[in-house]
Design an enzyme around this catalytic site. Structure first.
Site: not given
Length: 909
Positions: A852, A874-877
């Site tokens: 992100g 948690s795909t953002c991280i």
């Protein structure tokens, strides 16, 4: 009996008034009964409660130990304040921070409370723990009317706080004009320094307070630095306060040149200094010209220093380019600029604005002399090389023509030992002298190439700012053509010069073509960095990219109609905002962030090649796609091709990977590279072999009777299509067969899908300029768009981090990687998508996976195990939350369930 009646009466009064009618005996409880009444200024109720009570009106309570008088003064409860004073409240009682009721009344502008406190002998000179008095508070908030009333009670208007600051300091800092005037009228010391030597003028300039600075200067304030030598002008420039700088220059004209000299100071932020110069240049035509002329003179001086081999290259180079950037910026924003169509001298007219470049002509002349000198030496070395070759041939007794011998290169130590003469000493003196001259020339190039290239960059910037947008200066093109050989020599010696100084190549195709072969020979990584550096130039700073998302800028798409809904929202979105950042939300889902964006690109790229839209067809190898020549069956096909171009352009702009691969010929179309007959193999391998056969064999006596035309199916009917005008009557021969193969290739690979290509490029170029994308070839473009096709597990392991209790040696982690090794390639892709939102690995491997806020390694976090618990992410991280499974078998089972059932869809964690 009498006592009981009294209690009954108290009870009745209490119930009627909905409150207690007498105070508790202990002060701590009583004060919290009284406090809300004081805050509401219910003086009658307070008076009644206090009348029959032994409550101590000076009782201090709470964390800061304030009395009820503090509360009344703070809230402006003047009636309660008077009541408390009459009851004996101490007007000078200080709370834990040293504040008196008068301090609080002054801070909040409670005029009536202040007047009453002064009537009851409140001391205006008391300081709190930070040394602040009541007049400090009035000055901070600009309460001039109250200050007039209070200042007559003050013994010293210059009373200092703990930092040596007076009320005048803080009033100037906050820009309160009338307060400043009141303090000066009351005798405040206009040049009083604080403990660090900062005067009121210094404070006014530190916050860009133009009006208070002008009042101080009008009243005779001195221009003084602090103890560290920082001046008021330094502060104005650091903050970009152009208006305040203007005031300082009005009273101290010498500061104009100080500002000009500041352009050389690397410690000052360039954008702030540019703001100052921009404001000053707008004040008058004469000042505008004066600024430009002064900047040109400073740039010329710095440029000549840069050309001096004894100067520090890095410092002088940065200084010159910094000054020239500011010069060009000021020049453009003047009343007459290329953008508004008013002539500025680039057509040869000697206008006043064009004359500001005159000081720079000395620098350009020196640059030209240097380049001519080096060109002369290079030519001389070429002649000497031919002569030296002849000498060497004679020494060997050979009769070969010297022209057939490779160009001479200065030999290294011992290189003459193999000559027929046998020893180095036998080398002729003339030969030695010429070799030394050649070496000297190479040394001069090494020492001057970077310096001259930086001056060339400055020259280009100055030429460009005189031209309308999109036009390259004829003078600069002529300059490059004149010195073409020397510039290529520079680049060949040090290719990084292209990326450091020859930015003009990206803006002028004519010049780019001269250097393209050198550029493409540079490492892919260096070209990628150059690509993104210029792609994102002019966009907001990186710290602005992660600003809160405006709800109107979110792309709201429907998962069940992702192609059409995305096409609709992207076509309506602001192109400039999409370049800066993308925010996507799926209808009915809460999740947002980089993980959702990555999934959007991933799913959408698959939809682009969905056969239902008839946009692309699968190539012969079954793994790549080519525009469909029959896409017209879809009435909106050209709009959709334009949208497909936008998506690929956006993906490349934001370093997002797409989940499709195209044919080499289509990548060539994007890059503007001509196709060849070998590209036909992607759509018709057998036909490509036939073309190859024609090229490889003599067709003179075969009787093929081919003409420059082909038969093609047009809406179900066979028609003859000429490959060139009159092609139907031109026979293919041994002499023209290569032309025939190229033309038929262009028909199959380009002309048949030209409208589709044009529509796609229209969308693609909205985000990726053609001049930038041509830095790459078709193979590199595929890497940029789609990443590496295979997943390297060892590279994955190498670039994984562990957190929340996991370490690389833990059994669960060992089991996890064993499972990853065991599962299929498709399941690894699912795992990668489950955690990162993308099914592709970027070029360079897992070390270059984006999160992100930039690069973010794949991470595995420990989660306490409970039966049947699935892994989450948690795909953002790029984080996999992996439970501490008791066995490898359970881990594999749960992981595969998560991959096959939970790869899509987002909710808030």
């Amino acid at each position: 009996m009498e006592r009981a009646m009294e209690q009954l009466n108290r009870l009745t009064r209490s119930l009627r008034r909905a409150r207690t009618v007498e105070l508790p005996e202990d002060n701590e409880t009583a004060v919290y009964t009284l406090m809300p009444m004081v805050m509401a200024d219910q003086h009658r109720s307070v008076s009644e409660l206090l009348s029959n009570s032994k409550f101590d009106v000076n009782y201090a309570f709470g964390r800061v130990k304030r009395s009820l008088l503090h509360i009344a003064a703070n809230c402006g409860s003047v009636e309660c304040l008077v009541l408390l004073l009459k009851k004996g409240a101490n007007p000078n009682y200080q709370d834990i921070s040293g504040c008196t009721p008068l301090h609080l009344a002054a801070r909040n502008g409670q005029k009536k409370c202040m007047s009453k406190l002064l009537e009851y002998s409140a001391d205006v000179n008391i300081c709190n723990n930070e040394g602040l008095t009541a007049i400090h508070w009035l000055a901070v908030n600009g309460r001039t009317e109250l200050l007039h009333d209070l200042v007559q009670h003050v013994s010293d208007v210059d009373v200092e706080d703990a930092m040596g600051q007076t009320a005048l300091h803080v009033a100037c800092q906050n820009g309160h004009k009338t307060t400043v005037q009141c303090l000066l009228d009351s005798g405040a010391d206009i040049n009083r320094p604080n403990v660090s030597g900062a005067t009121p003028l210094y404070f006014a300039c530190s916050h860009g307070q133009r009006d208070t600075a002008q009042i101080l200067l009008l009243r005779g304030a001195k221009y003084l630095p602090d103890k560290n030598g920082v001046t008021p002008l330094d502060l104005c420039v650091q903050g970009g306060y152009g208006e305040t700088c203007e005031v300082l220059i009005q009273y101290h004209p010498r500061l104009f040149q100080t500002i000009i000299q500041m352009t050389q100071n690397e410690d000052l932020r360039e954008n702030m200094l540019r703001q100052v110069l921009e404001h000053l240049s707008q004040q008058s035509e004469s000042q505008y010209l004066k600024i430009l002329t002064s900047l040109a003179e400073v740039a010329t001086t710095n440029g000549h220093k840069l050309l001096s081999l004894s100067s520090n290259y890095d410092a002088q180079m940065k200084s010159l380019l910094r000054i020239v950037r500011m010069f060009c910026h000021v020049f453009r924003i003047g009343p007459s600029s290329p953008s508004n169509g008013i002539d500025m001298g680039y057509n040869g007219n000697k206008t006043p604005r064009s004359q500001v470049f005159k000081p720079l002509e000395l620098l350009w002349h020196s640059l030209d002399e240097w380049l001519v000198l080096i060109a002369t030496e290079l030519m001389k070395n070429k002649r000497d090389s031919t002569e030296i070759t002849s000498i060497l041939l004679k020494q060997k007794g050979q009769d070969q023509d010297a022209a057939s011998i490779p160009p001479f290169e200065p030999p290294g130590p011992g290189s003459y030992e193999n000559l027929s003469t046998g020893t180095r000493e036998s080398k002729p003196d003339a030969l030695a002298g010429r070799q030394e001259a050649s070496a000297d020339c190479q040394d001069v190039i090494s020492m001057t190439a970077n310096r001259l290239s930086a001056v060339i960059q400055a020259f280009y910037m100055c030429c460009s700012c005189q031209m309308p947008p999109g036009m390259t200066s004829p003078r600069f093109i002529e300059f490059v053509c004149k010195h073409d050989e020397v510039l290529k020599c520079f680049v060949n010696r040090n290719p990084k010069i292209i990326f450091d100084h020859f930015h003009f190549l990206l803006e002028c195709p004519e010049l780019m073509s001269r250097f393209m072969h050198i550029i493409k020979a540079q490492p892919f990584k260096d070209r990628c960095e150059w690509f993104y550096e210029h792609l994102h130039s002019g966009q907001p700073d990186s710290d602005m990219v992660h600003r809160p998302v405006n709800e109107n800028d979110i792309l709201l798409v429907h998962r069940d109609s992702i192609f059409r809904s995305s096409c609709e929202v992207v076509s309506k979105a602001n192109c400039a905002k999409l370049k800066q950042g993308i925010a996507v939300r799926f209808h009915g889902e809460e999740g947002m962030g980089q993980g959702v964006v990555r999934e959007w690109f991933d799913i959408l790229s698959n939809e682009i090649v969905n056969p239902d839209y008839a946009l692309f067809t699968q190539s012969a190898d079954g793994t790549t796609f080519q525009p469909n020549s029959n896409s017209y069956v879809n009435p909106d096909h050209l709009n959709y091709f334009r949208f497909a171009g936008q998506i690929l352009g956006l993906a490349l702009n934001h370093r997002q990977l797409v989940n499709i691969y195209f044919t080499r010929s289509f990548y060539k179309h994007i890059l503007g590279i001509p196709v060849n007959y070998q590209d036909v193999a992607s759509i018709d391998p057998e036909y490509a072999k036939n073309l190859q056969w024609i090229l490889d064999n003599d067709i003179s006596d075969l009787g093929l009777e081919l003409t420059f035309s082909v038969e093609t199916d047009v809406f179900g009917a066979m028609e003859e299509v000429p490959l060139k005008p009159g092609g139907g009557s031109i026979l293919v021969t041994q002499n023209n067969k290569a032309e025939y193969v190229q033309l038929v290739t262009e028909l199959r690979m380009t002309r048949a899908i030209q409208p589709q290509i044009n529509a796609f490029l229209q969308g693609f170029h909205m985000f990726i300029p053609p001049s930038l994308i041509q830095l790459f070839d078709e193979y590199e473009l595929e890497l940029l768009l789609s990443g590496m096709p295979e997943i390297d597990v060892s590279d994955w392991i190498k670039n994984t981090e562990y957190t929340s209790g996991y370490e690389r040696e833990d059994p669960v982690i060992q089991w996890f990687w064993e499972v990853v090794e065991d599962i299929t390639q498709e399941e690894r892709v699912l795992l990668l998508q489950f955690v990162t939102g993308s099914s592709r690995v970027p070029h360079g491997g897992f070390a270059n996976i984006m999160g992100g806020s930039g690069l973010q390694n794949f991470t595995i976090a420990a989660v306490p195990y409970t039966p049947n618990l699935l892994p989450t992410s948690s795909t953002c991280i790029n984080m996999l939350k992996l439970p501490e499974y008791p066995s490898k078998e359970i881990l594999k089972d749960r992981l595969l369930v998560a991959l096959h059932c939970g790869s899509y869809g987002y909710t808030m964690a």
